[in-house]
Design a protein around this motif. Structure first.
Motif, PDB file in Angstrom:
ATOM      1  N   TRP A  53       0.695  -1.043  -0.083  1.00 51.68           N
ATOM      2  CA  TRP A  53       0.007  -0.014  -0.117  1.00 51.68           C
ATOM      3  C   TRP A  53       0.801   1.236   0.171  1.00 51.68           C
ATOM      4  CZ3 TRP A  53      -4.660  -0.949   3.924  1.00 51.68           C
ATOM      5  CH2 TRP A  53      -5.535  -2.068   3.192  1.00 51.68           C
ATOM      6  N   TRP A  64      -6.141   6.895   6.924  1.00 50.15           N
ATOM      7  CA  TRP A  64      -6.974   5.459   7.133  1.00 50.15           C
ATOM      8  C   TRP A  64      -6.208   4.729   8.228  1.00 50.15           C
ATOM      9  CZ3 TRP A  64      -3.434   1.756   6.169  1.00 50.15           C
ATOM     10  CH2 TRP A  64      -2.476   2.157   5.139  1.00 50.15           C
ATOM     11  N   ALA A  99      -5.535   0.302   9.473  1.00 53.55           N
ATOM     12  CA  ALA A  99      -5.866  -0.940   9.188  1.00 53.55           C
ATOM     13  C   ALA A  99      -5.644  -1.978  10.471  1.00 53.55           C
ATOM     14  CB  ALA A  99      -5.261  -1.295   7.978  1.00 53.55           C
ATOM     15  N   GLU A 100      -6.396  -3.018  10.418  1.00 56.62           N
ATOM     16  CA  GLU A 100      -5.828  -3.938  11.261  1.00 56.62           C
ATOM     17  C   GLU A 100      -5.785  -5.396  10.677  1.00 56.62           C
ATOM     18  OE1 GLU A 100      -5.507  -4.579  15.087  1.00 56.62           O
ATOM     19  OE2 GLU A 100      -4.910  -2.467  14.680  1.00 56.62           O
ATOM     20  N   TRP A 144     -10.936  -3.416  16.795  1.00 56.88           N
ATOM     21  CA  TRP A 144     -12.024  -2.994  15.657  1.00 56.88           C
ATOM     22  C   TRP A 144     -12.324  -1.757  15.825  1.00 56.88           C
ATOM     23  CZ3 TRP A 144     -14.240  -8.095  13.318  1.00 56.88           C
ATOM     24  CH2 TRP A 144     -12.960  -9.208  13.111  1.00 56.88           C
ATOM     25  N   CYS A 162     -10.636   1.548  16.220  1.00 48.92           N
ATOM     26  CA  CYS A 162     -10.279   1.794  14.921  1.00 48.92           C
ATOM     27  C   CYS A 162     -11.400   2.380  14.240  1.00 48.92           C
ATOM     28  CB  CYS A 162      -9.703   0.948  13.900  1.00 48.92           C
ATOM     29  SG  CYS A 162      -7.955   0.369  14.584  1.00 48.92           S
ATOM     30  N   TYR A 202      -9.771  -0.455   7.476  1.00 51.97           N
ATOM     31  CA  TYR A 202      -9.562  -1.487   6.638  1.00 51.97           C
ATOM     32  C   TYR A 202      -9.375  -2.749   7.522  1.00 51.97           C
ATOM     33  CZ  TYR A 202      -9.651   1.917   3.222  1.00 51.97           C
ATOM     34  OH  TYR A 202     -10.018   2.909   2.351  1.00 51.97           O
ATOM     35  N   LEU A 203      -9.898  -3.927   7.284  1.00 44.97           N
ATOM     36  CA  LEU A 203      -9.611  -4.995   7.934  1.00 44.97           C
ATOM     37  C   LEU A 203      -8.890  -6.349   7.101  1.00 44.97           C
ATOM     38  CD1 LEU A 203      -9.919  -6.628  10.926  1.00 44.97           C
ATOM     39  CD2 LEU A 203     -12.424  -7.098  10.095  1.00 44.97           C
ATOM     40  N   ILE A 204      -7.989  -6.858   7.375  1.00 45.96           N
ATOM     41  CA  ILE A 204      -7.233  -7.863   6.783  1.00 45.96           C
ATOM     42  C   ILE A 204      -7.459  -9.172   7.426  1.00 45.96           C
ATOM     43  CG2 ILE A 204      -5.049  -8.195   5.343  1.00 45.96           C
ATOM     44  CD1 ILE A 204      -4.836  -5.129   5.648  1.00 45.96           C
ATOM     45  N   TYR A 249     -10.302  -7.160   3.655  1.00 46.18           N
ATOM     46  CA  TYR A 249      -9.296  -7.787   2.258  1.00 46.18           C
ATOM     47  C   TYR A 249      -9.109  -8.867   2.992  1.00 46.18           C
ATOM     48  CZ  TYR A 249      -8.559  -3.324   0.267  1.00 46.18           C
ATOM     49  OH  TYR A 249      -8.784  -2.123  -0.317  1.00 46.18           O
TER      50      TYR A 249
END
Length: 136
Positions: A25, A68, A70-71, A87, A90, A98-100, A124
């Motif tokens: 990213w 942004w 992300a976790e 979560w 965030c 964004y959650l991965i 994602y």
């Protein structure tokens, strides 16, 4: 397998994925990415002590603006505790979250987030095929 060994392996996978997503990213023309893998606390976000795995931010007139967060989760971490803790923290920051998660966990993560009213911008999935990292 010993519990401590499993924890180290899980953390290794988590930290490896944090690093790989940050690389994928990376976009220096748009923002800077800071990571907080494992127990590292490199970049705090918000008034509370929130340390997302990844933070995308820009410098606007000398002020850091969070773009942004992300976790990244391993199989064992797509849980109610994670959804109610990191979560939610965030999601409550007011920036895209964004959650991965590993392949096969997207639907579970989406359902869990919806049941607990945690707003996720996008989920994602990641995995490794023949040693090559994939992010979908």
């Amino acid at each position: 397998m010993h519990t401590l060994i499993r924890e180290v392996e899980k953390q290794s996978l988590h930290d490896r994925v944090v690093h790989l997503v940050a690389q994928r990213w990376a976009n220096p023309a748009r923002y800077t990415i800071t990571s907080n893998p494992g127990s590292e606390k490199n970049r705090r976000v918000g008034r509370d002590e929130v340390y997302p795995d990844l933070v995308g931010w820009t410098d606007r007139l000398g002020m850091d603006m969070i773009e942004w967060v992300a976790e990244i989760e391993t199989e064992e971490d797509v849980t109610v505790d994670q959804a109610q803790g990191p979560w939610r923290a965030c999601a409550d920051l007011g920036v895209p979250f964004y959650l991965i998660v590993p392949y096969g966990y997207k639907t579970s993560a989406q359902i869990l987030a919806a049941e607990l009213s945690v707003t996720v911008t996008r989920v994602y999935e990641f995995g490794f095929v023949n040693g090559t990292f994939h992010l979908l």
